[in-house]
Design a protein around this motif. Structure first.
Motif, mmCIF file in Angstrom:
data_model
loop_
_atom_site.group_PDB
_atom_site.id
_atom_site.type_symbol
_atom_site.label_atom_id
_atom_site.label_comp_id
_atom_site.label_asym_id
_atom_site.label_seq_id
_atom_site.Cartn_x
_atom_site.Cartn_y
_atom_site.Cartn_z
ATOM 1 N N UNK A 257 0.811 -1.212 0.000
ATOM 2 C CA UNK A 257 0.000 0.000 0.000
ATOM 3 C C UNK A 257 0.849 1.268 0.000
ATOM 4 N N UNK A 258 1.905 1.296 0.796
ATOM 5 C CA UNK A 258 2.717 2.519 0.841
ATOM 6 C C UNK A 258 3.385 2.803 -0.507
ATOM 7 N N UNK A 259 3.658 1.760 -1.276
ATOM 8 C CA UNK A 259 4.200 1.970 -2.621
ATOM 9 C C UNK A 259 3.150 2.620 -3.522
ATOM 10 N N UNK A 260 1.907 2.128 -3.423
ATOM 11 C CA UNK A 260 0.838 2.707 -4.244
ATOM 12 C C UNK A 260 0.629 4.172 -3.906
ATOM 13 N N UNK A 261 0.743 4.505 -2.630
ATOM 14 C CA UNK A 261 0.619 5.906 -2.210
ATOM 15 C C UNK A 261 1.713 6.751 -2.849
ATOM 16 N N UNK A 262 2.945 6.263 -2.800
ATOM 17 C CA UNK A 262 4.068 7.000 -3.383
ATOM 18 C C UNK A 262 3.954 7.121 -4.898
ATOM 19 N N UNK A 263 3.298 6.137 -5.527
ATOM 20 C CA UNK A 263 3.127 6.170 -6.981
ATOM 21 C C UNK A 263 1.988 7.091 -7.400
ATOM 22 N N UNK A 264 1.222 7.590 -6.433
ATOM 23 C CA UNK A 264 0.136 8.517 -6.736
ATOM 24 C C UNK A 264 -1.157 7.864 -7.158
ATOM 25 N N UNK A 265 -1.319 6.579 -6.833
ATOM 26 C CA UNK A 265 -2.544 5.864 -7.184
ATOM 27 C C UNK A 265 -3.680 6.348 -6.277
ATOM 28 N N UNK A 266 -4.852 6.525 -6.866
ATOM 29 C CA UNK A 266 -6.036 6.950 -6.127
ATOM 30 C C UNK A 266 -6.261 6.006 -4.939
ATOM 31 N N UNK A 267 -6.343 6.556 -3.711
ATOM 32 C CA UNK A 267 -6.536 5.716 -2.528
ATOM 33 C C UNK A 267 -7.755 4.802 -2.613
ATOM 34 N N UNK A 268 -8.764 5.210 -3.338
ATOM 35 C CA UNK A 268 -9.947 4.373 -3.510
ATOM 36 C C UNK A 268 -9.679 3.114 -4.320
ATOM 37 N N UNK A 269 -8.579 3.100 -5.038
ATOM 38 C CA UNK A 269 -8.206 1.949 -5.871
ATOM 39 C C UNK A 269 -7.237 0.996 -5.163
ATOM 40 N N UNK A 270 -6.669 1.417 -4.058
ATOM 41 C CA UNK A 270 -5.636 0.614 -3.394
ATOM 42 C C UNK A 270 -6.109 -0.801 -3.082
ATOM 43 N N UNK A 271 -7.278 -0.916 -2.464
ATOM 44 C CA UNK A 271 -7.755 -2.232 -2.032
ATOM 45 C C UNK A 271 -7.865 -3.200 -3.213
ATOM 46 N N UNK A 272 -8.498 -2.747 -4.294
ATOM 47 C CA UNK A 272 -8.671 -3.609 -5.463
ATOM 48 C C UNK A 272 -7.353 -3.995 -6.100
ATOM 49 N N UNK A 273 -6.438 -3.048 -6.199
ATOM 50 C CA UNK A 273 -5.125 -3.326 -6.793
ATOM 51 C C UNK A 273 -4.356 -4.314 -5.923
ATOM 52 N N UNK A 274 -4.389 -4.101 -4.610
ATOM 53 C CA UNK A 274 -3.675 -5.008 -3.709
ATOM 54 C C UNK A 274 -4.267 -6.408 -3.744
ATOM 55 N N UNK A 275 -5.582 -6.517 -3.896
ATOM 56 C CA UNK A 275 -6.207 -7.840 -4.047
ATOM 57 C C UNK A 275 -5.725 -8.522 -5.330
ATOM 58 N N UNK A 276 -5.680 -7.760 -6.412
ATOM 59 C CA UNK A 276 -5.220 -8.323 -7.685
ATOM 60 C C UNK A 276 -3.756 -8.747 -7.613
ATOM 61 N N UNK A 277 -2.948 -7.959 -6.939
ATOM 62 C CA UNK A 277 -1.539 -8.326 -6.773
ATOM 63 C C UNK A 277 -1.421 -9.581 -5.912
ATOM 64 N N UNK A 278 -2.254 -9.696 -4.883
ATOM 65 C CA UNK A 278 -2.253 -10.904 -4.056
ATOM 66 C C UNK A 278 -2.592 -12.132 -4.901
ATOM 67 N N UNK A 279 -3.564 -12.000 -5.789
ATOM 68 C CA UNK A 279 -3.898 -13.117 -6.678
ATOM 69 C C UNK A 279 -2.713 -13.490 -7.569
#
Length: 91
Positions: free
Chosen positions: A49-71
């Protein structure tokens, strides 16, 4: 994108294509970050998550992206286990 190649072997362009397919609405943020930081498949599998924050990804998208990365991580681990099994039990 065909999923023939292991995620850990994805190039920066492969990751970019994956992001484009998964998150077309976030592409203006995600694609430049992937290219700027040269995020390969190996790096993608390590994103948190902290990487996504630094990359400027919309916080509302973090959960979905992290789930996809987990898969993707699970897929990678299953492929590793399959390789181990094949090496141990191949005739």
């Amino acid at each position: 994108m065909g999923r023939c190649k292991r995620v850990s072997l994805w190039s920066v362009e492969d990751v970019s294509v994956w992001a484009q397919e998964q998150y077309p609405s976030q592409l203006s943020t995600i694609r430049p970050a992937i290219l700027k930081h040269a995020i390969s498949g190996r790096a993608l599998l390590r994103l948190r998550q902290h990487h996504l924050e630094k990359l400027g990804v919309d916080p509302g998208e973090h959960h979905g992206i992290l789930e996809d990365i987990l898969l993707l991580r699970v897929q990678e681990e299953l492929e590793n286990l399959n390789d181990i099994y094949s090496e141990c039990f191949s005739s």
